[in-house]
Design a protein around this motif. Structure first.
Motif, PDB file in Angstrom:
ATOM      1  N   ALA A  73       0.847  -1.194   0.000  1.00  0.00           N
ATOM      2  CA  ALA A  73       0.000   0.000   0.000  1.00  0.00           C
ATOM      3  C   ALA A  73       0.881   1.241   0.000  1.00  0.00           C
ATOM      4  O   ALA A  73       1.883   1.299   0.717  1.00  0.00           O
ATOM      5  CB  ALA A  73      -0.907   0.008   1.220  1.00  0.00           C
ATOM      6  N   SER A  74       0.489   2.225  -0.804  1.00  0.00           N
ATOM      7  CA  SER A  74       1.232   3.475  -0.858  1.00  0.00           C
ATOM      8  C   SER A  74       0.265   4.639  -1.031  1.00  0.00           C
ATOM      9  O   SER A  74      -0.894   4.453  -1.351  1.00  0.00           O
ATOM     10  CB  SER A  74       2.243   3.456  -2.004  1.00  0.00           C
ATOM     11  OG  SER A  74       1.579   3.325  -3.251  1.00  0.00           O
ATOM     12  N   GLY A  75       0.791   5.848  -0.807  1.00  0.00           N
ATOM     13  CA  GLY A  75      -0.048   7.031  -0.920  1.00  0.00           C
ATOM     14  C   GLY A  75      -0.237   7.674   0.435  1.00  0.00           C
ATOM     15  O   GLY A  75       0.615   7.587   1.315  1.00  0.00           O
ATOM     16  N   SER A  76      -1.400   8.310   0.585  1.00  0.00           N
ATOM     17  CA  SER A  76      -1.711   9.007   1.831  1.00  0.00           C
ATOM     18  C   SER A  76      -2.237   8.001   2.858  1.00  0.00           C
ATOM     19  O   SER A  76      -3.372   7.556   2.768  1.00  0.00           O
ATOM     20  CB  SER A  76      -2.754  10.093   1.578  1.00  0.00           C
ATOM     21  OG  SER A  76      -3.074  10.757   2.784  1.00  0.00           O
ATOM     22  N   ILE A  77      -1.385   7.644   3.812  1.00  0.00           N
ATOM     23  CA  ILE A  77      -1.741   6.620   4.795  1.00  0.00           C
ATOM     24  C   ILE A  77      -1.437   7.125   6.196  1.00  0.00           C
ATOM     25  O   ILE A  77      -0.279   7.369   6.530  1.00  0.00           O
ATOM     26  CB  ILE A  77      -0.977   5.309   4.541  1.00  0.00           C
ATOM     27  CG1 ILE A  77      -1.325   4.743   3.159  1.00  0.00           C
ATOM     28  CG2 ILE A  77      -1.314   4.289   5.641  1.00  0.00           C
ATOM     29  CD1 ILE A  77      -0.500   3.533   2.770  1.00  0.00           C
TER      30      ILE A  77
END
Length: 121
Positions: free
Chosen positions: A24-28
């Motif tokens: 999972a990647s991005g705004s987390i």
């Protein structure tokens, strides 16, 4: 926005093994749960295994004892080790994650693009 990228599918003989990965990647801000679903032609998508934070992993009965789900929280990655594969395990496997992008936002569900697993001699 969150992206889930899967890898590790392929063709394997009955009794063989495969390992799926999903990053999972991005705004987390936090990940409440990560897991795997699968869908074969003419059937509904079904849960294979899921890891929810603070709880024991949950498995579909047909894969218990053969599949193992694990998470690397530092890498926001979930794995599915599949052993003793059977032809009936053939399906497209989808990664699923329930993610909070920021501390003030509610958790949303995200899906990967799917990876084909084919078990055949």
């Amino acid at each position: 926005q969150v992206q889930l990228v899967e890898s590790g599918g392929g063709l394997v003989q009955p009794g063989g093994s495969l390992r799926l990965s999903c990053a999972a990647s991005g705004s987390i801000f936090s990940i409440n749960a990560m897991g795997w679903y699968r869908q074969s032609p003419g059937k509904q998508r079904e849960l294979v295994a899921v890891m929810t934070s603070g709880r024991n992993p949950n498995y579909q009965d047909s894969v218990k004892g053969r599949f193992t789900i694990s998470r690397d929280n530092a890498k926001n990655t979930v794995y599915l080790q599949m052993d003793s594969l059977k032809p009936e395990d053939t399906a497209v496997y989808y990664c699923n994650a329930v993610v909070r992008a920021t501390v003030s936002q509610r958790a949303l569900e995200y899906w990967g693009q799917g990876t084909q697993v084919t078990v055949s001699s």
